[in-house]
Design a protein around this motif. Structure first.
Motif, PDB file in Angstrom:
ATOM      1  N   THR A  59       0.820  -1.206   0.000  1.00  0.00           N
ATOM      2  CA  THR A  59       0.000   0.000   0.000  1.00  0.00           C
ATOM      3  C   THR A  59       0.853   1.255   0.000  1.00  0.00           C
ATOM      4  O   THR A  59       0.436   2.298  -0.492  1.00  0.00           O
ATOM      5  CB  THR A  59      -0.932   0.008   1.225  1.00  0.00           C
ATOM      6  N   ASN A  60       2.056   1.176   0.556  1.00  0.00           N
ATOM      7  CA  ASN A  60       3.009   2.289   0.526  1.00  0.00           C
ATOM      8  C   ASN A  60       4.019   2.015  -0.586  1.00  0.00           C
ATOM      9  O   ASN A  60       4.763   1.040  -0.514  1.00  0.00           O
ATOM     10  CB  ASN A  60       3.721   2.399   1.874  1.00  0.00           C
ATOM     11  N   PRO A  61       4.053   2.842  -1.634  1.00  0.00           N
ATOM     12  CA  PRO A  61       4.962   2.574  -2.762  1.00  0.00           C
ATOM     13  C   PRO A  61       6.423   2.440  -2.343  1.00  0.00           C
ATOM     14  O   PRO A  61       7.189   1.717  -3.000  1.00  0.00           O
ATOM     15  CB  PRO A  61       4.758   3.796  -3.674  1.00  0.00           C
ATOM     16  N   LEU A  62       6.831   3.116  -1.259  1.00  0.00           N
ATOM     17  CA  LEU A  62       8.221   3.024  -0.820  1.00  0.00           C
ATOM     18  C   LEU A  62       8.592   1.604  -0.403  1.00  0.00           C
ATOM     19  O   LEU A  62       9.757   1.214  -0.473  1.00  0.00           O
ATOM     20  CB  LEU A  62       8.469   3.991   0.340  1.00  0.00           C
ATOM     21  N   ASP A  63       7.597   0.821   0.040  1.00  0.00           N
ATOM     22  CA  ASP A  63       7.880  -0.546   0.465  1.00  0.00           C
ATOM     23  C   ASP A  63       8.179  -1.471  -0.708  1.00  0.00           C
ATOM     24  O   ASP A  63       8.674  -2.577  -0.510  1.00  0.00           O
ATOM     25  CB  ASP A  63       6.705  -1.109   1.268  1.00  0.00           C
ATOM     26  N   GLN A  64       7.844  -1.059  -1.925  1.00  0.00           N
ATOM     27  CA  GLN A  64       8.164  -1.868  -3.100  1.00  0.00           C
ATOM     28  C   GLN A  64       9.503  -1.494  -3.701  1.00  0.00           C
ATOM     29  O   GLN A  64      10.129  -2.311  -4.379  1.00  0.00           O
ATOM     30  CB  GLN A  64       7.071  -1.714  -4.163  1.00  0.00           C
ATOM     31  N   GLN A  65       9.976  -0.279  -3.462  1.00  0.00           N
ATOM     32  CA  GLN A  65      11.204   0.177  -4.107  1.00  0.00           C
ATOM     33  C   GLN A  65      12.433  -0.581  -3.622  1.00  0.00           C
ATOM     34  O   GLN A  65      13.431  -0.660  -4.331  1.00  0.00           O
ATOM     35  CB  GLN A  65      11.395   1.674  -3.871  1.00  0.00           C
ATOM     36  N   GLN A  66      12.375  -1.130  -2.411  1.00  0.00           N
ATOM     37  CA  GLN A  66      13.538  -1.819  -1.871  1.00  0.00           C
ATOM     38  C   GLN A  66      13.511  -3.312  -2.169  1.00  0.00           C
ATOM     39  O   GLN A  66      14.242  -4.089  -1.544  1.00  0.00           O
ATOM     40  CB  GLN A  66      13.611  -1.598  -0.360  1.00  0.00           C
ATOM     41  N   THR A  67      12.689  -3.736  -3.119  1.00  0.00           N
ATOM     42  CA  THR A  67      12.604  -5.137  -3.515  1.00  0.00           C
ATOM     43  C   THR A  67      12.979  -5.279  -4.979  1.00  0.00           C
ATOM     44  O   THR A  67      12.353  -4.669  -5.852  1.00  0.00           O
ATOM     45  CB  THR A  67      11.185  -5.685  -3.294  1.00  0.00           C
ATOM     46  N   ALA A  68      13.998  -6.082  -5.247  1.00  0.00           N
ATOM     47  CA  ALA A  68      14.358  -6.423  -6.621  1.00  0.00           C
ATOM     48  C   ALA A  68      13.542  -7.646  -7.036  1.00  0.00           C
ATOM     49  O   ALA A  68      13.507  -8.646  -6.322  1.00  0.00           O
ATOM     50  CB  ALA A  68      15.843  -6.721  -6.725  1.00  0.00           C
ATOM     51  N   ARG A  69      12.889  -7.562  -8.186  1.00  0.00           N
ATOM     52  CA  ARG A  69      12.075  -8.695  -8.636  1.00  0.00           C
ATOM     53  C   ARG A  69      12.951  -9.907  -8.940  1.00  0.00           C
ATOM     54  O   ARG A  69      12.593 -11.048  -8.609  1.00  0.00           O
ATOM     55  CB  ARG A  69      11.267  -8.297  -9.869  1.00  0.00           C
ATOM     56  N   ASN A  70      14.087  -9.687  -9.580  1.00  0.00           N
ATOM     57  CA  ASN A  70      15.027 -10.763  -9.897  1.00  0.00           C
ATOM     58  C   ASN A  70      16.373 -10.461  -9.253  1.00  0.00           C
ATOM     59  O   ASN A  70      16.910  -9.360  -9.403  1.00  0.00           O
ATOM     60  CB  ASN A  70      15.225 -10.896 -11.412  1.00  0.00           C
ATOM     61  N   SER A  71      16.911 -11.412  -8.532  1.00  0.00           N
ATOM     62  CA  SER A  71      18.236 -11.243  -7.929  1.00  0.00           C
ATOM     63  C   SER A  71      18.887 -12.617  -7.791  1.00  0.00           C
ATOM     64  O   SER A  71      18.204 -13.647  -7.778  1.00  0.00           O
ATOM     65  CB  SER A  71      18.145 -10.562  -6.557  1.00  0.00           C
ATOM     66  N   GLY A  72      20.210 -12.616  -7.691  1.00  0.00           N
ATOM     67  CA  GLY A  72      20.893 -13.898  -7.548  1.00  0.00           C
ATOM     68  C   GLY A  72      22.391 -13.761  -7.525  1.00  0.00           C
ATOM     69  O   GLY A  72      22.949 -12.658  -7.576  1.00  0.00           O
TER      70      GLY A  72
END
Length: 706
Positions: A610-623
């Motif tokens: 619900t808070n856009p800032l909480d999505q910015q710190q997540t990379a969809r793909n990482s490894g």
């Protein structure tokens, strides 16, 4: 670079049900199964754990060439590693807005180093040298059941080498570009009933080179550490382990203060932090029998942060009337302050009679010398203390039933005139238990719960239940449901934030010191965050080919989230936010031969919030990908790739290469190593202000053991 789609489950099913898997020798061979401790406080094989585990062993630690624990955590699937500045890492599992590890528990030999006062883990200031670490166990998922509040999304347990395995002398120096200047020295001795390890170490570097404007980035660090660990056997059933560590150093901080009133020069020089940390622990172990053990552990810690800096603002910022106006209506006071010059030409902005009366007085002060600049000293120092006492009992009730239970008491205290207007403390009581039942050779049922009472946050009860189907002792499927909570930290819930400025260069309203008019108070009634997690997974150890595989499917929901950044005059905390994380993670560790080891990790994380800032710190793909090789005649090499597609909108890709040569010098051994880190992208690191002038860094080390 795109890291590829999630691994196909058909590959693992084919491996799982291949013929050799069910050979009798997999059930009967004498090769010990690797075990982990962090998941449930019971020693378990990876296939029997009620969740996902990543173990970074000593071989990986050395081969990585990493100088910091945060960098090692790039080897953990789903771990988001970023930086706020060069000396401040921001590490979170799966993400969320917090620039500090507010939702992850971090332990050193079971002792928490999470600072409850200011909701943070100082990764660069953790008082343990990389050379003293035996392994790092990471439980990837909620684990409040075993470790209490703040183990909301993951647990990182840093396990140091035992004194018995640290005999002899080690000396190591590291030098390189970007001001890298590290050292380490240790001495281990033993006697008939005990062992001791003493180590000293230090680190230094220049941090990032430039900010978004191209000017120097002020974020270097310097630190020195001391560590003493002793193990003493008392008799056949009792032993004592005690540790003491200390750290001192300094971290540069960019000067970020901006005057509220227009026309005022900043006047600041730096806001650097001088840090001193102390920690001690004593653990008394009782081994009554192979089926029953108990320990009592006490620990004490102190974190000292001294931060003095100079600030300039308009004289009216210390006006008692402006302070009253802020307390009456902070939005009205801020509007007036931001446009003081314009309002001084006309009249006070519309408001209540009391607001307008105070505003009129403030405007008169502004016109009669209140706009003059005054400068003074701000003391933003903090001191946090923790005392912890824990009792844990481990009992095998039958051959198929094991129970671990215990209780814990913790006292936390935070001292800061700036953040708490004095002192704030908290008391926490915990009762925990975990039951493991082997219904038969294939089915393993596990359940646990933690009851916690915190003076500032109230009571909580968090459960976990898991079913493991062991195809054989080395291969298992798992289904896990767990709940976890995170208590609001002292800062979030009870902050009393204001600045007292001393040593003013000119008196303000008859005083040489003054209280800045902006004050921020925490709500005091925040609820605990709640996480509900569902996980399906598989862990397999193919002994014939030396391959270990783990796959995890997850669906996690966090409700009642506190997502607001911790900032003065803009902090309005609430429990109105929520996040959801779904996806897949996998890790593969393959000892191809006696000379070669391959390691791969991948995470696909779909985050919504619900808070856009909480999505910015997540990379969809990482490894990550790693290849370790022993070439013979003392030569070895390691090649690692780390990548994510977007952390705070910035891509990160880097290749690390380490080449080492071991040389025998009589009874001594010398290792010379070179380390090259090469960025493949051309973007800032996490934030726009984090930039290097060159995309590569080179450093060398020499280590002598005798």
């Amino acid at each position: 670079m795109y890291l590829g789609p999630p691994p196909r489950s058909s590959l693992f099913l084919a491996l799982l049900f291949s013929g050799p898997l069910f050979a009798d020798d997999l059930f009967l061979d004498n090769q010990p199964l690797p075990q982990v401790l962090t998941a449930t406080r019971l020693k378990q094989s990876a296939a029997a754990v009620p969740g996902s585990m990543t173990v970074i062993d000593s071989e990986l630690i050395k081969a990585s060439g990493a100088r910091d624990i945060a960098e090692l955590l790039r080897l953990v699937p789903g771990m988001m590693v970023g930086y706020t500045t060069g000396n401040q890492a921001a590490v979170n599992y799966h993400g969320t807005n917090a620039s500090d590890a507010r939702r992850m528990q971090v332990l050193i030999d079971g002792r928490s180093v999470y600072r409850a006062g200011l909701a943070t883990v100082d990764w660069s200031d953790i008082p343990v040298a990389m050379e003293d670490i035996e392994r790092i166990e990471v439980f990837r998922g909620p684990n409040t059941v075993s470790y209490g509040a703040n183990a909301l999304m993951a647990v990182v347990n840093i396990l140091t080498r035992s004194p018995a395995n640290s005999q002899g002398t080690r000396i190591k120096v590291t030098r390189g570009e970007r001001g890298i200047n590290d050292y380490y020295a240790s001495q281990g001795i033993g006697w008939e009933t005990g062992d001791l390890r003493l180590s000293v170490s230090g680190q230094q570097d220049d941090g990032f080179d430039s900010n978004a404007l191209g000017t120097d980035r002020r974020d270097s660090r310097r630190l020195n550490r001391f560590s003493l660990a002793v193990s003493q056997t008392l008799n056949q059933q009792q032993s004592i382990d005690w540790q003491f560590s200390a750290k001192e150093g300094s971290n540069q901080r960019p000067y970020t203060y901006k005057p509220v009133f227009s026309g005022i020069t900043e006047g600041g020089t730096n806001s650097d932090v001088t840090a001193k940390d102390y920690a001690g622990s004593l653990r008394w172990n009782f081994d009554f029998s192979p089926e029953h053990s108990l320990y009592i552990q006490g620990s004490a810690q102190q974190w000292d942060r001294r931060q003095l800096w100079k600030a300039c603002d308009a004289k009216v910022s210390f006006s008692p009337e402006l302070t009253q106006l802020w307390q009456l209506n902070s939005n009205y006071a801020e509007q007036l302050s931001r446009h003081m010059e314009a309002y001084s030409q006309d009249a006070a902005p519309p408001g209540s009679a009391a607001e307008q009366a105070l505003a009129t007085q403030v405007l008169e002060q502004w016109k009669s010398g209140g706009k003059d600049s005054v400068c003074g000293t701000i003391d933003q120092s903090t001191r946090e203390s923790r005392y912890d006492l824990e009792l844990q009992d481990t009992l095998s009730l039958t051959d198929s039933l094991r129970l671990v239970s215990g209780m814990n008491y913790r006292y936390d205290r935070a001292d800061s005139d700036t953040y708490f207007n004095g002192t704030l403390d908290d008391n926490t009581w915990r009762l925990f238990g975990h039951l493991e039942w082997r219904a038969n050779e294939h089915w393993l049922l596990q359940g646990g719960a933690m009851f916690e009472n915190t003076h500032l946050s109230g009571n909580s009860l968090t459960p976990r239940i898991a079913v493991n189907y062991l195809i054989n002792p080395r291969h298992g499927l798992r289904a896990v449901y767990s709940e976890a909570i995170r208590s609001p930290d002292m800062f979030e819930n009870n902050v009393n934030w204001s600045y007292r400025v001393t040593n003013l260069d000119s008196p303000a309203y008859g005083q040489n010191s003054g209280q800045y008019f902006v004050k921020t108070r925490g709500p005091g009634d925040l609820d605990q965050e709640l996480m509900r997690s569902r996980e399906l997974g598989y862990n397999g150890f193919f002994t014939d080919i030396g391959l270990n595989v783990d796959v995890k499917l997850f669906y996690d929901e966090v409700t009642e989230m506190i997502s607001e950044p911790l900032r003065n005059n803009q902090y309005i905390a609430s429990n109105t936010n929520r996040s959801r994380f779904t996806g897949i993670e996998t890790q593969l560790d393959w000892r191809v031969s006696a000379a070669d080891r391959l390691r791969l990790t991948y995470a696909y994380v779909d985050a919504s919030a619900t808070n856009p800032l909480d999505q910015q710190q997540t990379a969809r793909n990482s490894g990550s990908a790693g290849w370790l090789r022993e070439w013979g005649q003392g030569w070895s090499s390691a090649l690692f790739y780390y990548g994510n597609d977007a952390l705070n909108q910035y891509r990160f890709e880097r290749v690390d290469m380490r080449v080492a040569k071991r040389i025998a010098l009589g009874k001594a051994n010398l290792e010379l190593a070179g380390m090259l880190q090469q960025r493949l992208d051309n973007q800032p690191t996490t934030w726009a202000d984090n930039n290097y002038d060159h995309r590569h860094v080179l450093y060398f080390s020499a280590e002598l053991e005798f």
